[in-house]
Design a protein around this motif. Structure first.
Motif, PDB file in Angstrom:
ATOM      1  N   MET A  69     -12.218  -9.667   4.571  1.00 50.15           N
ATOM      2  CA  MET A  69     -12.252  -9.600   3.111  1.00 50.15           C
ATOM      3  C   MET A  69     -13.166 -10.678   2.540  1.00 50.15           C
ATOM      4  O   MET A  69     -14.078 -10.400   1.759  1.00 50.15           O
ATOM      5  CB  MET A  69     -10.837  -9.771   2.554  1.00 50.15           C
ATOM      6  N   ILE A  71      -9.327  -3.223  -7.686  1.00 50.55           N
ATOM      7  CA  ILE A  71      -8.319  -2.833  -6.698  1.00 50.55           C
ATOM      8  C   ILE A  71      -7.529  -4.083  -6.288  1.00 50.55           C
ATOM      9  O   ILE A  71      -8.137  -5.083  -5.903  1.00 50.55           O
ATOM     10  CB  ILE A  71      -8.959  -2.228  -5.429  1.00 50.55           C
ATOM     11  N   LEU A  89      -5.644  -2.954  -0.014  1.00 53.26           N
ATOM     12  CA  LEU A  89      -6.667  -2.775   1.020  1.00 53.26           C
ATOM     13  C   LEU A  89      -6.149  -3.249   2.369  1.00 53.26           C
ATOM     14  O   LEU A  89      -5.546  -4.321   2.457  1.00 53.26           O
ATOM     15  CB  LEU A  89      -7.932  -3.548   0.651  1.00 53.26           C
ATOM     16  N   ALA A 120      -6.137   2.267  -8.115  1.00 51.81           N
ATOM     17  CA  ALA A 120      -7.304   1.548  -8.609  1.00 51.81           C
ATOM     18  C   ALA A 120      -7.581   1.967 -10.040  1.00 51.81           C
ATOM     19  O   ALA A 120      -7.068   2.984 -10.513  1.00 51.81           O
ATOM     20  CB  ALA A 120      -8.526   1.822  -7.725  1.00 51.81           C
ATOM     21  N   LEU A 149      -7.188  -4.917   4.682  1.00 51.08           N
ATOM     22  CA  LEU A 149      -8.084  -5.938   5.200  1.00 51.08           C
ATOM     23  C   LEU A 149      -7.561  -7.306   4.800  1.00 51.08           C
ATOM     24  O   LEU A 149      -7.043  -7.479   3.704  1.00 51.08           O
ATOM     25  CB  LEU A 149      -9.498  -5.759   4.644  1.00 51.08           C
ATOM     26  N   VAL A 183     -13.718   1.975   0.391  1.00 50.69           N
ATOM     27  CA  VAL A 183     -13.913   0.541   0.196  1.00 50.69           C
ATOM     28  C   VAL A 183     -13.564  -0.213   1.478  1.00 50.69           C
ATOM     29  O   VAL A 183     -14.296  -1.110   1.917  1.00 50.69           O
ATOM     30  CB  VAL A 183     -13.068   0.028  -0.985  1.00 50.69           C
ATOM     31  N   ALA A 184     -12.444   0.145   2.094  1.00 52.54           N
ATOM     32  CA  ALA A 184     -12.035  -0.513   3.339  1.00 52.54           C
ATOM     33  C   ALA A 184     -13.080  -0.306   4.427  1.00 52.54           C
ATOM     34  O   ALA A 184     -13.423  -1.238   5.167  1.00 52.54           O
ATOM     35  CB  ALA A 184     -10.674   0.009   3.787  1.00 52.54           C
ATOM     36  N   LYS A 201      -5.912  -6.623  -3.944  1.00 60.52           N
ATOM     37  CA  LYS A 201      -6.203  -6.879  -2.530  1.00 60.52           C
ATOM     38  C   LYS A 201      -5.127  -6.363  -1.573  1.00 60.52           C
ATOM     39  O   LYS A 201      -5.454  -5.858  -0.490  1.00 60.52           O
ATOM     40  CB  LYS A 201      -6.416  -8.385  -2.313  1.00 60.52           C
ATOM     41  N   PRO A 255       0.802  -1.216   0.000  1.00 57.60           N
ATOM     42  CA  PRO A 255       0.000   0.000   0.000  1.00 57.60           C
ATOM     43  C   PRO A 255       0.837   1.269   0.000  1.00 57.60           C
ATOM     44  O   PRO A 255       0.486   2.269  -0.603  1.00 57.60           O
ATOM     45  CB  PRO A 255      -0.825  -0.131   1.285  1.00 57.60           C
ATOM     46  N   VAL A 287     -10.079   3.942  -1.968  1.00 53.45           N
ATOM     47  CA  VAL A 287      -9.585   2.785  -1.222  1.00 53.45           C
ATOM     48  C   VAL A 287     -10.026   2.871   0.241  1.00 53.45           C
ATOM     49  O   VAL A 287     -10.444   1.871   0.841  1.00 53.45           O
ATOM     50  CB  VAL A 287      -8.053   2.675  -1.331  1.00 53.45           C
ATOM     51  N   ASP A 288      -9.950   4.068   0.842  1.00 52.39           N
ATOM     52  CA  ASP A 288     -10.397   4.229   2.227  1.00 52.39           C
ATOM     53  C   ASP A 288     -11.882   3.924   2.374  1.00 52.39           C
ATOM     54  O   ASP A 288     -12.317   3.286   3.340  1.00 52.39           O
ATOM     55  CB  ASP A 288     -10.104   5.655   2.707  1.00 52.39           C
ATOM     56  N   SER A 301     -15.317  -3.321   6.076  1.00 51.63           N
ATOM     57  CA  SER A 301     -15.272  -3.528   7.524  1.00 51.63           C
ATOM     58  C   SER A 301     -16.676  -3.493   8.111  1.00 51.63           C
ATOM     59  O   SER A 301     -17.043  -4.315   8.956  1.00 51.63           O
ATOM     60  CB  SER A 301     -14.403  -2.459   8.188  1.00 51.63           C
TER      61      SER A 301
END
Length: 326
Positions: free
Chosen positions: A144, A132, A137, A51, A139, A192-193, A134, A7, A189-190, A197
């Protein structure tokens, strides 16, 4: 493909690696039509750095995976499919689901069996597809895997924010330069995370207090989109959301943060990422700092050293390397 992605991404070929990886994540590239139909009816690609967003116009068709086309890297890319027009029926690892306008669908290609694309009476349907890697992320494991292969209603909570954000990025009127694309990719990305979650904790339904949590996430998304503005402050954030500054502070205190500290942390994370990017090695450090809202180079250098234990120049020298020319 055997590519490792971080990341923070300090490798010189980071951007190229991500693009090469994501080039293999096309929704239809790994799937053959039953009758050989040319399913493309146009579309476009939005490069978001970490992404890729593809807006696809496709003819109605039934797709199935060819068993011998399964590749190891299929499991390493997450896709989010947002129907803009039409319906998508999916069979993933033997589980069937259907999503239409207002929903989003999350999967990887590894267990994707069949896709049935249905229009709403028009010649083609339209999808926004986000891919994206994995490892980008934050996670792993259950957080996930429990989300993959499921349709998610996009009319409430974090999933609603994510769907709306993807739709905004898919707007053909939106014009982004490379720097804006990277900023918005980090925000995506934030989101999506946060969405994954939330879903892994309590499923797709609304939760108690979700309205307050949605506001908090909307505020954080707003901040990330405006980090380049040197005038960004608790007062300006509160005004943009029609709440008091004291209420804004309470929202952040509930999560163990302060508004100003969170803004500074997000800016430092973005500058640190850019300083590690070999593609930006010729951009002066003070310009990178200014891009992310640091008005004074001295203040930025002190904050960077205090947070990361070394100066911006030392960090760049240690991490970013100019890619050798052939």
């Amino acid at each position: 493909m055997g590519i490792r992605v971080s990341p923070e991404g300090t490798a010189p070929s980071r951007a190229t690696t991500w693009k090469d990886w994501l080039a293999n994540a096309d929704l239809c590239r790994e799937i053959a039509t039953a009758d050989g139909t040319d399913l493309s009816a146009g579309g476009r690609v939005v490069d978001l750095g970490v992404a890729v967003l593809e807006v696809k116009r496709l003819r109605p068709v039934h797709l199935r995976r060819e068993a011998d086309r399964v590749r190891t890297h299929d499991q390493d890319v997450v896709q989010l499919v947002v129907p803009m027009r039409g319906t998508v029926d999916v069979t993933w690892e033997g589980r069937h689901d259907s999503v239409t306008v207002g929903d989003l669908y999350v999967h990887d290609l590894a267990q994707l069996d069949e896709v049935n694309l249905q229009s709403d009476g028009r010649e083609s349907l339209e999808l926004a597809v986000v891919a994206i890697p994995k490892p980008v992320l934050p996670l792993r494991g259950e957080a996930m895997e429990s989300v993959l292969g499921h349709g998610v209603p996009g009319d409430h909570g974090v999933s609603g924010l994510l769907k709306g954000f993807i739709e905004d990025l898919a707007d053909e009127k939106l014009s982004l330069n490379a720097a804006d694309g990277q900023r918005l990719g980090a925000v995506l990305v934030d989101l999506v995370a946060a969405c994954f979650s939330s879903l892994s904790e309590s499923g797709p339904g609304p939760r108690p207090g979700s309205q307050r949590q949605t506001l908090a996430l909307r505020i954080r998304t707003y901040i990330q989109c405006h980090l380049a503005d040197p005038e960004l402050s608790p007062r300006s954030v509160a005004a943009a959301h029609h709440i008091s500054v004291s209420y804004l502070h309470r929202l952040f205190q509930e999560e163990g943060d302060t508004v100003s500290a969170w803004i500074r942390d997000q800016r430092l994370r973005r500058t640190r990422r850019d300083l590690a990017d070999a593609a930006l090695i010729d951009v002066p450090i003070h310009e990178i700092a200014a891009r992310w809202g640091f008005g004074r180079a001295g203040d930025f250098s002190r904050a960077f050293r205090r947070t990361y234990g070394e100066s911006p120049r030392e960090f760049r020298s240690r991490t970013a390397r100019r890619t050798p020319r052939p």
